[in-house]
Scaffold this active site. Structure first.
Site: not given
Ligand code: NAD
Length: 372
Positions: A121, A126, A129, A132, A227
């Site tokens: 992360r 990103q 990912d 996500s 997290y």
């Protein structure tokens, strides 16, 4: 280099790892690209459309056996892994926490294994990912699915036939999925409350026009990857007790609470369900990882005390076209970032944080500490 994309081997997963709108990134690598026949069935894309773009259709076993790099949305079984050439790479969502056998087999057979669940992360990653990109769409789908099961409309309506009150939606867990669930419910006109153990999200909740429910659980917090930390059993009990009044006044409760690599916490039990209004809906987005709601069952609507408890596996697949577009972009970014055009192969540079985190098996060895 030969790249192949496989169709999902789970009938509930309609997503494709390639999408006609994102093919150019793969094609520009200069690699020869194959795809499993029928790969686009779940997103209304015919084999012909992929062929027109220069890709070649082949049966699944041929895709697996001839490729240097295989892209998949689901883990492969032992038999299929055995068909892969030694030294090739498998990239995708391979569910590593419940798949030690796959990891061991890849090491034995010298297959490099890249788990997209382990994309770190960091800002640079990103675009890769998958958790996500899929959680975002799942958050949207959870609201749409819940609304279908409600006997009231979501927005307030002032009509000649009377004033219809807006539905109240409570979102528990405000990560990627929760934020999209809040935004979707707001767009549909609902009044939205939300709670998360990471109090850093309060501002994000407020900025979406929803109300953050304050529940003091003492020391909570998040890991360096963003997290949530696991709560103590006493904290979980306190949370259940204090949020039950909010559940009782809600028409829809959407739970998204997850703990990376561990079973999801159970946050709604039958005591809370008994307090809720008949006809209200609880949507358990964590149903596949242990469940946030007592009695939730994947792909079933359970009715307890008149309350509908819903859990849907592969939720992002209900918007399969967009889910495939996002997923294929995630895979393509990983591949193109690490593809070495001169040498026509993947540059496994373990100095790179993304490689270090996402590659679980390399050169016949398990390289991720967690799975050794
Ligand atoms: P997740 O799917 O692991 O969990 C969903 C949410 O449940 C989280 O917000 C978590 O805090 C919450 N939760 C856990 N236990 C709970 C409990 N008992 N009660 C209420 N809520 C509980 O999380 P996620 O959606 O993947 O993301 C978590 C965070 O990481 C988010 O803030 C997200 O924006 C951030 N993130 C950062 C990057 C990046 O920097 N590249 C990428 C993705 C996500």
């Amino acid at each position: 280099m030969i790249i192949s994309a496989l169709k999902s081997n789970d009938p509930k997963d309609q997503r494709s790892p390639i999408h006609s709108d994102t093919l150019s990134a793969l094609i520009n690598t200069g690699a020869e690209i194959f795809f499993e026949e029928g790969i686009g069935d779940g997103i209304n894309t015919s084999d012909n459309e992929f062929k027109k773009a220069g890709l070649k259709a082949a049966p699944r076993s041929e895709c697996i056996s001839k490729s240097d790099l295989i892209i998949t949305n689901q883990a492969l079984g032992f038999e299929e892994i055995s068909l892969i050439k030694s030294g090739s790479s498998l990239i995708g969502m391979v569910n590593p926490f419940s798949n030690q056998e796959l990891i061991n087999t890849c090491a034995e057979k010298n297959i490099n294994l890249i788990s997209m669940e382990f994309i770190p992360r960091i800002t640079r990653a990103q675009k890769m990912d998958v958790l996500s990109s899929q959680a975002n769409l799942a958050g949207y789908a959870a609201v749409i699915e819940s609304a279908k099961h409600l006997s009231t409309a979501l927005p307030m309506m002032m009509t000649a036939a009377g004033t219809l009150k807006p539905a109240r939606v409570f979102v528990i867990g405000v990560g990627v999925a929760g934020l999209q669930a809040i935004a979707t419910a707001k767009r549909l006109g609902a009044r939205v409350d939300a709670f998360d153990t990471r109090d850093v999200v309060e501002e994000q909740v407020n900025s979406l026009g929803a109300k953050f429910v304050k529940i003091d659980l003492g020391e909570t917090g998040q890991t360096d990857q963003g997290y949530a930390k696991e709560l103590t059993p006493e904290q979980v009990q306190k949370q259940k007790d204090l949020q039950s009044d909010v559940c009782a006044r809600s028409d829809i409760v959407i739970t998204t609470a997850q703990l990376f690599g561990r079973p999801a916490p159970q946050l709604i039990d039958s005591n809370t369900i008994e307090k809720m209004k008949p006809g209200s809906v609880i949507f358990d987005m964590a149903v596949e990882s242990g469940g946030n709601v007592e009695g939730s069952v994947a792909d079933e609507v359970i009715i307890n005390n008149g309350v509908k408890i819903i859990g849907i596996s592969n939720l992002a697949s209900s918007v399969s076209n967009h889910a495939s577009l996002a997923l294929s972009n995630n895979y393509n970014h990983w591949i193109t970032d690490f593809y070495n055009k001169e040498e026509n192969n993947i540059n496994f540079d373990f100095e790179d944080e993304i490689i270090k985190s996402s590659v679980l098996v390399f050169n016949g060895k398990i390289v991720n500490e967690r799975f050794k």
